[in-house]
Design a protein around this motif. Sequence first.
Motif, PDB file in Angstrom:
ATOM      1  N   THR A  66       0.820  -1.210   0.000  1.00  0.00           N
ATOM      2  CA  THR A  66       0.000   0.000   0.000  1.00  0.00           C
ATOM      3  C   THR A  66       0.857   1.264   0.000  1.00  0.00           C
ATOM      4  OG1 THR A  66      -0.197   0.216   2.414  1.00  0.00           O
ATOM      5  CG2 THR A  66      -1.776  -1.231   1.305  1.00  0.00           C
ATOM      6  N   ARG A  68       3.552   3.299  -2.052  1.00  0.00           N
ATOM      7  CA  ARG A  68       4.197   3.414  -3.364  1.00  0.00           C
ATOM      8  C   ARG A  68       5.717   3.434  -3.226  1.00  0.00           C
ATOM      9  NH1 ARG A  68       3.283   8.326  -7.758  1.00  0.00           N
ATOM     10  NH2 ARG A  68       4.833   7.605  -9.271  1.00  0.00           N
ATOM     11  N   GLU A 109     -11.519  -0.167   3.198  1.00  0.00           N
ATOM     12  CA  GLU A 109     -10.352   0.635   2.830  1.00  0.00           C
ATOM     13  C   GLU A 109      -9.100  -0.224   2.709  1.00  0.00           C
ATOM     14  OE1 GLU A 109     -10.899   5.173   4.223  1.00  0.00           O
ATOM     15  OE2 GLU A 109     -10.380   3.777   5.833  1.00  0.00           O
ATOM     16  N   ILE A 112      -9.304  -2.197  -0.584  1.00  0.00           N
ATOM     17  CA  ILE A 112      -9.069  -1.313  -1.728  1.00  0.00           C
ATOM     18  C   ILE A 112      -7.593  -0.954  -1.831  1.00  0.00           C
ATOM     19  CG2 ILE A 112      -9.493   1.024  -2.614  1.00  0.00           C
ATOM     20  CD1 ILE A 112     -12.395   0.674  -1.469  1.00  0.00           C
ATOM     21  N   ASP A 113      -6.975  -0.631  -0.696  1.00  0.00           N
ATOM     22  CA  ASP A 113      -5.562  -0.241  -0.698  1.00  0.00           C
ATOM     23  C   ASP A 113      -4.658  -1.391  -1.138  1.00  0.00           C
ATOM     24  OD1 ASP A 113      -6.188   2.297   0.099  1.00  0.00           O
ATOM     25  OD2 ASP A 113      -5.627   2.015   2.203  1.00  0.00           O
ATOM     26  N   ILE A 116      -6.303  -3.277  -4.878  1.00  0.00           N
ATOM     27  CA  ILE A 116      -6.349  -2.450  -6.095  1.00  0.00           C
ATOM     28  C   ILE A 116      -5.117  -1.550  -6.189  1.00  0.00           C
ATOM     29  CG2 ILE A 116      -7.636  -0.769  -7.444  1.00  0.00           C
ATOM     30  CD1 ILE A 116     -10.193  -1.728  -6.079  1.00  0.00           C
ATOM     31  N   LYS A 117      -4.922  -0.688  -5.209  1.00  0.00           N
ATOM     32  CA  LYS A 117      -3.789   0.231  -5.279  1.00  0.00           C
ATOM     33  C   LYS A 117      -2.468  -0.521  -5.255  1.00  0.00           C
ATOM     34  CE  LYS A 117      -4.026   4.042  -2.830  1.00  0.00           C
ATOM     35  NZ  LYS A 117      -4.275   4.941  -1.672  1.00  0.00           N
ATOM     36  N   LEU A 120      -1.735  -1.719  -8.749  1.00  0.00           N
ATOM     37  CA  LEU A 120      -1.328  -0.621  -9.615  1.00  0.00           C
ATOM     38  C   LEU A 120       0.081  -0.123  -9.293  1.00  0.00           C
ATOM     39  CD1 LEU A 120      -4.700   1.336  -9.732  1.00  0.00           C
ATOM     40  CD2 LEU A 120      -3.599   0.176 -11.656  1.00  0.00           C
ATOM     41  N   PHE A 121       0.409  -0.052  -8.010  1.00  0.00           N
ATOM     42  CA  PHE A 121       1.764   0.359  -7.626  1.00  0.00           C
ATOM     43  C   PHE A 121       2.797  -0.628  -8.168  1.00  0.00           C
ATOM     44  CE2 PHE A 121       0.176   2.658  -3.533  1.00  0.00           C
ATOM     45  CZ  PHE A 121      -0.208   3.758  -4.296  1.00  0.00           C
ATOM     46  N   ASN A 124       3.159  -0.200 -11.944  1.00  0.00           N
ATOM     47  CA  ASN A 124       3.831   1.061 -12.250  1.00  0.00           C
ATOM     48  C   ASN A 124       5.336   0.997 -11.984  1.00  0.00           C
ATOM     49  OD1 ASN A 124       3.563   4.018 -12.900  1.00  0.00           O
ATOM     50  ND2 ASN A 124       4.459   4.172 -10.859  1.00  0.00           N
ATOM     51  N   THR A 159     -13.229  -5.414  -5.545  1.00  0.00           N
ATOM     52  CA  THR A 159     -11.779  -5.231  -5.713  1.00  0.00           C
ATOM     53  C   THR A 159     -11.217  -6.220  -6.721  1.00  0.00           C
ATOM     54  OG1 THR A 159     -11.100  -6.709  -3.873  1.00  0.00           O
ATOM     55  CG2 THR A 159     -11.562  -4.393  -3.335  1.00  0.00           C
TER      56      THR A 159
END
Length: 234
Positions: A66, A68, A109, A112-113, A116-117, A120-121, A124, A159
């Motif tokens: 969570t 980045r 939360e 989701i963190d 999903i996040k 994506l992190f 990336n 999610t």
Amino acid sequence: MTTLTGKTAVITGGGTGIGAGIARALAKEGVNVVLAGRRVEKLAAIESEINKADQGKALVVKTDVTSRDDVEELAKRAEDTFGQVDIFVNNAGHMLSSTVTAGQVDDWETMIDVNIKGVLFGINAVLPAMVERSSGHIVNVGSVAGLEVSKKSTVYSATKYAVRAITSGLEKELAQTGVRVTNIAPGMVDTDLTSSNDFGGRKKLETKDIAAAVVYALSQPDYVNVNEINVRPV
């Protein structure tokens, strides 16, 4: 020797369950594995097991997906140690209270963190280098909950639907770049996460079953992209 020998894979949530199973399977194929997660003692046990087997090498990097910054540092450590990241397995995930009516916002939360996040992190952190050299493979571990929703899985399913959507869209974005993307969607797997669910007396999947699907997707010729594999109990 296999087509995967000498490659490097980063596996989030690599200390237990599906992540550990994937790490073991890839190491047997001669892949160097970077084990990421928050529970260092769990990661270290898998690291020791893999290094003693003397096939692929293993490295532990403490990581909170969570964050980045943590994930960027994870990718850097992998590159500094092994040269490049060929495979990134977004496996870390949480399955918590998922009914909207329960109102457990903190659980939502967290999912989701992480689910999903965190995905994506991870993407990336490694994608620019993969695109630059026209090779690489991102594997997102989703769930059959990303295909259908039960009355108890609303938020968790949301999610995992997101993970599936990210994978599907990214595959289209990366067409003809040489970078491949796969969504692995397991059904009920016998892990600590599902230990309280007797699954109606049915046999749960084993972590090695999911790992085999990952190895299959990764082992295809470089012109073949396995977009999605759903693995369900009989």
